[in-house]
Design a protein around this motif. Structure first.
Motif, PDB file in Angstrom:
ATOM      1  N   TRP A 243       0.811  -1.223   0.000  1.00 45.46           N
ATOM      2  CA  TRP A 243       0.000   0.000   0.000  1.00 45.46           C
ATOM      3  C   TRP A 243       0.839   1.266   0.000  1.00 45.46           C
ATOM      4  O   TRP A 243       0.349   2.359  -0.285  1.00 45.46           O
ATOM      5  CB  TRP A 243      -0.954   0.004   1.205  1.00 45.46           C
ATOM      6  CG  TRP A 243      -0.255  -0.141   2.523  1.00 45.46           C
ATOM      7  CD1 TRP A 243      -0.006  -1.310   3.172  1.00 45.46           C
ATOM      8  CD2 TRP A 243       0.308   0.900   3.327  1.00 45.46           C
ATOM      9  NE1 TRP A 243       0.682  -1.061   4.340  1.00 45.46           N
ATOM     10  CE2 TRP A 243       0.882   0.285   4.464  1.00 45.46           C
ATOM     11  CE3 TRP A 243       0.383   2.292   3.207  1.00 45.46           C
ATOM     12  CZ2 TRP A 243       1.526   0.998   5.450  1.00 45.46           C
ATOM     13  CZ3 TRP A 243       1.023   3.004   4.205  1.00 45.46           C
ATOM     14  CH2 TRP A 243       1.592   2.364   5.318  1.00 45.46           C
ATOM     15  N   LEU A 244       2.148   1.144   0.299  1.00 39.13           N
ATOM     16  CA  LEU A 244       3.011   2.327   0.315  1.00 39.13           C
ATOM     17  C   LEU A 244       3.085   2.977  -1.073  1.00 39.13           C
ATOM     18  O   LEU A 244       3.244   4.187  -1.187  1.00 39.13           O
ATOM     19  CB  LEU A 244       4.416   1.951   0.787  1.00 39.13           C
ATOM     20  CG  LEU A 244       4.572   1.740   2.289  1.00 39.13           C
ATOM     21  CD1 LEU A 244       5.897   1.077   2.594  1.00 39.13           C
ATOM     22  CD2 LEU A 244       4.471   3.069   3.030  1.00 39.13           C
ATOM     23  N   ILE A 245       2.972   2.153  -2.127  1.00 33.00           N
ATOM     24  CA  ILE A 245       3.092   2.696  -3.483  1.00 33.00           C
ATOM     25  C   ILE A 245       1.857   3.527  -3.853  1.00 33.00           C
ATOM     26  O   ILE A 245       1.998   4.690  -4.224  1.00 33.00           O
ATOM     27  CB  ILE A 245       3.364   1.569  -4.503  1.00 33.00           C
ATOM     28  CG1 ILE A 245       4.712   0.913  -4.179  1.00 33.00           C
ATOM     29  CG2 ILE A 245       3.362   2.116  -5.918  1.00 33.00           C
ATOM     30  CD1 ILE A 245       4.966  -0.370  -4.922  1.00 33.00           C
ATOM     31  N   PRO A 246       0.633   2.982  -3.704  1.00 36.74           N
ATOM     32  CA  PRO A 246      -0.532   3.842  -3.957  1.00 36.74           C
ATOM     33  C   PRO A 246      -0.555   5.070  -3.054  1.00 36.74           C
ATOM     34  O   PRO A 246      -1.052   6.127  -3.466  1.00 36.74           O
ATOM     35  CB  PRO A 246      -1.736   2.926  -3.675  1.00 36.74           C
ATOM     36  CG  PRO A 246      -1.213   1.607  -3.306  1.00 36.74           C
ATOM     37  CD  PRO A 246       0.251   1.572  -3.534  1.00 36.74           C
ATOM     38  N   LEU A 247       0.003   4.946  -1.847  1.00 35.18           N
ATOM     39  CA  LEU A 247       0.055   6.101  -0.947  1.00 35.18           C
ATOM     40  C   LEU A 247       0.893   7.216  -1.566  1.00 35.18           C
ATOM     41  O   LEU A 247       0.504   8.389  -1.564  1.00 35.18           O
ATOM     42  CB  LEU A 247       0.641   5.696   0.407  1.00 35.18           C
ATOM     43  CG  LEU A 247       0.636   6.772   1.487  1.00 35.18           C
ATOM     44  CD1 LEU A 247      -0.740   6.897   2.117  1.00 35.18           C
ATOM     45  CD2 LEU A 247       1.673   6.471   2.565  1.00 35.18           C
TER      46      LEU A 247
ATOM     47  N   ASP B 168      11.131  -7.929  -2.762  1.00 31.22           N
ATOM     48  CA  ASP B 168       9.794  -7.312  -2.693  1.00 31.22           C
ATOM     49  C   ASP B 168       9.827  -6.008  -1.908  1.00 31.22           C
ATOM     50  O   ASP B 168       9.296  -4.988  -2.336  1.00 31.22           O
ATOM     51  CB  ASP B 168       8.799  -8.281  -2.025  1.00 31.22           C
ATOM     52  CG  ASP B 168       8.231  -9.281  -3.009  1.00 31.22           C
ATOM     53  OD1 ASP B 168       8.788  -9.376  -4.124  1.00 31.22           O
ATOM     54  OD2 ASP B 168       7.253  -9.959  -2.670  1.00 31.22           O
ATOM     55  N   LEU B 169      10.436  -6.068  -0.731  1.00 32.02           N
ATOM     56  CA  LEU B 169      10.444  -4.895   0.142  1.00 32.02           C
ATOM     57  C   LEU B 169      11.262  -3.756  -0.476  1.00 32.02           C
ATOM     58  O   LEU B 169      10.847  -2.596  -0.440  1.00 32.02           O
ATOM     59  CB  LEU B 169      11.019  -5.289   1.515  1.00 32.02           C
ATOM     60  CG  LEU B 169      10.378  -4.646   2.736  1.00 32.02           C
ATOM     61  CD1 LEU B 169       8.866  -4.817   2.723  1.00 32.02           C
ATOM     62  CD2 LEU B 169      10.942  -5.258   4.016  1.00 32.02           C
ATOM     63  N   ALA B 170      12.399  -4.096  -1.066  1.00 32.51           N
ATOM     64  CA  ALA B 170      13.228  -3.069  -1.712  1.00 32.51           C
ATOM     65  C   ALA B 170      12.483  -2.465  -2.894  1.00 32.51           C
ATOM     66  O   ALA B 170      12.570  -1.264  -3.154  1.00 32.51           O
ATOM     67  CB  ALA B 170      14.557  -3.676  -2.161  1.00 32.51           C
ATOM     68  N   MET B 171      11.724  -3.299  -3.606  1.00 35.87           N
ATOM     69  CA  MET B 171      10.910  -2.790  -4.713  1.00 35.87           C
ATOM     70  C   MET B 171       9.896  -1.785  -4.179  1.00 35.87           C
ATOM     71  O   MET B 171       9.716  -0.707  -4.750  1.00 35.87           O
ATOM     72  CB  MET B 171      10.192  -3.967  -5.401  1.00 35.87           C
ATOM     73  CG  MET B 171       9.269  -3.594  -6.539  1.00 35.87           C
ATOM     74  SD  MET B 171       7.634  -3.049  -6.033  1.00 35.87           S
ATOM     75  CE  MET B 171       6.850  -4.590  -5.580  1.00 35.87           C
ATOM     76  N   ILE B 172       9.246  -2.128  -3.071  1.00 33.07           N
ATOM     77  CA  ILE B 172       8.202  -1.253  -2.531  1.00 33.07           C
ATOM     78  C   ILE B 172       8.787   0.090  -2.088  1.00 33.07           C
ATOM     79  O   ILE B 172       8.299   1.153  -2.480  1.00 33.07           O
ATOM     80  CB  ILE B 172       7.463  -1.961  -1.373  1.00 33.07           C
ATOM     81  CG1 ILE B 172       6.599  -3.103  -1.939  1.00 33.07           C
ATOM     82  CG2 ILE B 172       6.605  -0.977  -0.602  1.00 33.07           C
ATOM     83  CD1 ILE B 172       6.143  -4.102  -0.904  1.00 33.07           C
ATOM     84  N   PHE B 173       9.867   0.060  -1.310  1.00 33.18           N
ATOM     85  CA  PHE B 173      10.464   1.320  -0.843  1.00 33.18           C
ATOM     86  C   PHE B 173      11.092   2.089  -2.007  1.00 33.18           C
ATOM     87  O   PHE B 173      10.999   3.315  -2.068  1.00 33.18           O
ATOM     88  CB  PHE B 173      11.477   1.067   0.272  1.00 33.18           C
ATOM     89  CG  PHE B 173      10.826   0.745   1.586  1.00 33.18           C
ATOM     90  CD1 PHE B 173      10.042   1.692   2.234  1.00 33.18           C
ATOM     91  CD2 PHE B 173      10.956  -0.503   2.171  1.00 33.18           C
ATOM     92  CE1 PHE B 173       9.409   1.401   3.434  1.00 33.18           C
ATOM     93  CE2 PHE B 173      10.332  -0.809   3.363  1.00 33.18           C
ATOM     94  CZ  PHE B 173       9.558   0.149   4.008  1.00 33.18           C
ATOM     95  N   GLY B 174      11.720   1.364  -2.917  1.00 33.39           N
ATOM     96  CA  GLY B 174      12.323   2.009  -4.084  1.00 33.39           C
ATOM     97  C   GLY B 174      11.265   2.696  -4.926  1.00 33.39           C
ATOM     98  O   GLY B 174      11.423   3.849  -5.348  1.00 33.39           O
TER      99      GLY B 174
END
Lengths: 275, 229
Positions: A243-247, B168-174
């Motif tokens: 959900w961080l991305i849509p945020l 996955d997590l690095a993709m999300i934060f990146g």
């Protein structure tokens, strides 16, 4: 719910003739695989026809485990080794393409047409069973002969077993049979005889074993578990972090609007400079 | 409505990024986005349409790998060729101080378009410093974990399982940082001029003075000019 159907393998009856192994290859139309042990190389140091593990063209095999004990002396423990068809399969949980399904009668079915060969399942499986096949770019594993079962037949391994070590039937009936057999074995020279697969991994597996000794003497994990890394990945990262991305996108959209509304009041920014 | 500030040649401009930095930045942009969208086809459930753009899941996998190779090679090459620039960049990041904290404190208001007073900034402001640390770290984690996932059988299985969630997590934060960075570096009215810094290489002198006072002084200001003489 449909009554569960499963295999029961009795290690005390198995003679390691490998008839099941051959029948499995035949039924699934799998080619022979020549590996180190076949050519008389060191292999894994046993008399396995395989190096102690299944491969993409060998869904099941008989493992030869030699154990030595001061009391019992040397024993040769045979083990039928293939997918355990877990009741709560980790492969099914990690598969991004939903190639795995749990059939209502108990088989963990892998649809090769959906598989894209990512091998997540190989590393999630507590037994490391699904194997990658390069030329199809998919993984493969034991199917519990679902297509034979659907036609009212028994799986090829159970059908071919001469000494009656591999059986196929209703899980509850086979469990009852296994309990009686283990009681008999314990009273007749195998005090550590046990059932494997009834409660392993919490919900159990849909392959049942009667072992004449503790699981470790058969090369089986005594307490199989889905690895912490896999659990963290599936239960925390995948459901909650995305959900961080849509945020970020939503925040930018809000800013896009508000900064234009507010910035219009601050003329200089609206013009894009700071002269 | 104005999308990004107009590029104006009639006002004095100063160089912000050299050609190597710009080339690497845009190579990275393209390959990162290709990796992102092909990767999302696997990360998200039920996005067959996304995979279909790349010719199905296998096509997406191939694009993902090709883009990953270009990304890795271009970054490592640029780091080697532009080593001095990388060091200067890191040195600027290490200047993190009170002015950066001040920036980060009022930034949410600036983000929404309110007029705020921001302390003078070095070449990279507090937010850019954060982006300069987080994004490259995530990209390096993505590269390392990605290369492990590509050839799982040569590694210890526990490392492969570890790499899955790190990837996955690095993709999300990146991606979180890339979304913010992409927006702030283009459509955000206040900082939109920085887009031209990365596209054409130069920014308006008055913008540089206003947004990066310390950097401007040190690079193009009176002091720098005296030193040159």
């Amino acid at each position: 719910m449909t009554r569960l159907m499963t295999n029961l393998y009795d290690s005390s009856k198995c003679t390691a003739c490998r008839g099941c192994f051959t029948a499995c290859k035949d039924s699934n139309q799998l080619p022979a695989v020549f590996d180190k042990s076949y050519f008389g190389g060191p292999g894994n140091g046993t008399y396995d026809s395989k190096d102690g593990d299944t491969d993409a063209n060998t869904y099941m095999m008989i493992r030869f485990n030699e154990t030595e004990d001061p009391v019992d002396g040397v024993r040769w423990n045979f083990l039928k080794w293939q997918c355990m068809h877990c009741m709560e399969p980790a492969c099914l949980a990690v598969c991004p393409k939903s190639a795995y399904t749990k059939l209502d009668w108990g088989a963990t079915f892998h649809d090769e047409d959906k598989c894209i060969g990512c091998q997540y399942c190989t590393y999630a499986c507590p037994f490391g069973i699904p194997k990658y096949r390069k030329h199809t770019d998919t993984v493969t594993k034991c199917t519990l002969c679902y297509e034979r079962v659907a036609e009212g037949l028994t799986p090829a391994c159970a059908r071919s077993c001469a000494p009656g070590a591999v059986k196929f039937g209703y899980r509850d009936e086979l469990l009852e049979e296994a309990r009686i057999r283990v009681k008999f074995l314990r009273a007749n020279g195998f005090p550590r005889a046990t059932i494997y697969g009834e409660t392993e991994l919490g919900a159990g597996t849909n392959k049942l074993y009667i072992l004449t000794d503790t699981p470790d003497k058969f090369g089986l994990p005594v307490n199989p578990q889905v690895e912490g890394n896999t659990v963290f990945w599936q239960d925390w990262v995948q459901p909650y972090a995305g959900w961080l991305i849509p945020l970020a996108l939503g925040g930018s959209a809000v800013s896009f609007v508000t900064s234009r509304v507010v910035a219009n009041k601050n003329e200089e920014h609206g013009k894009g400079g700071h002269a | 409505m104005q999308w990004i500030p107009e590029y104006r040649e009639d006002v004095p401009r100063v160089e912000r990024f050299n050609s190597l930095a710009r080339f690497t930045h845009w190579t990275h942009t393209v390959t990162f986005l290709l990796c992102l969208f092909t990767g999302l086809a696997l990360f998200l459930d039920g996005v067959d349409w996304l995979a279909a753009i790349f010719g199905g899941y296998r096509g997406a996998g191939l694009v993902h790998r090709i883009a990953a190779v270009i990304l890795t090679v271009s970054i490592l090459t640029a780091m080697a060729v532009g080593f001095k620039g990388v060091i200067a960049w890191i040195k600027d990041l290490l200047r993190f101080g009170k002015n950066d904290i001040g920036f980060l404190m009022v930034f949410p208001l600036e983000f929404l378009g309110f007029k705020v007073k921001i302390p003078p900034q070095t070449r990279f402001n507090g937010g850019e410093k954060m982006n300069s640390v987080v994004t490259p770290t995530m990209v390096f984690l993505l590269m390392i974990s990605g290369w492990i996932i590509w050839w799982p059988s040569i590694w210890w299985p526990g490392l492969v399982r570890f790499s899955y969630w790190v990837h996955d997590l690095a993709m999300i934060f990146g991606t979180l940082m890339v979304c913010m960075h992409g927006y702030l570096g283009s459509f955000h009215p206040g900082s939109g001029e920085s887009f031209w810094g990365m596209w054409k290489g130069t920014v308006r002198e008055d913008w540089a003075k206003h947004h990066h006072a310390i950097w401007y002084e040190e690079t193009y200001g009176d002091k720098a000019k005296t030193e040159e003489e």
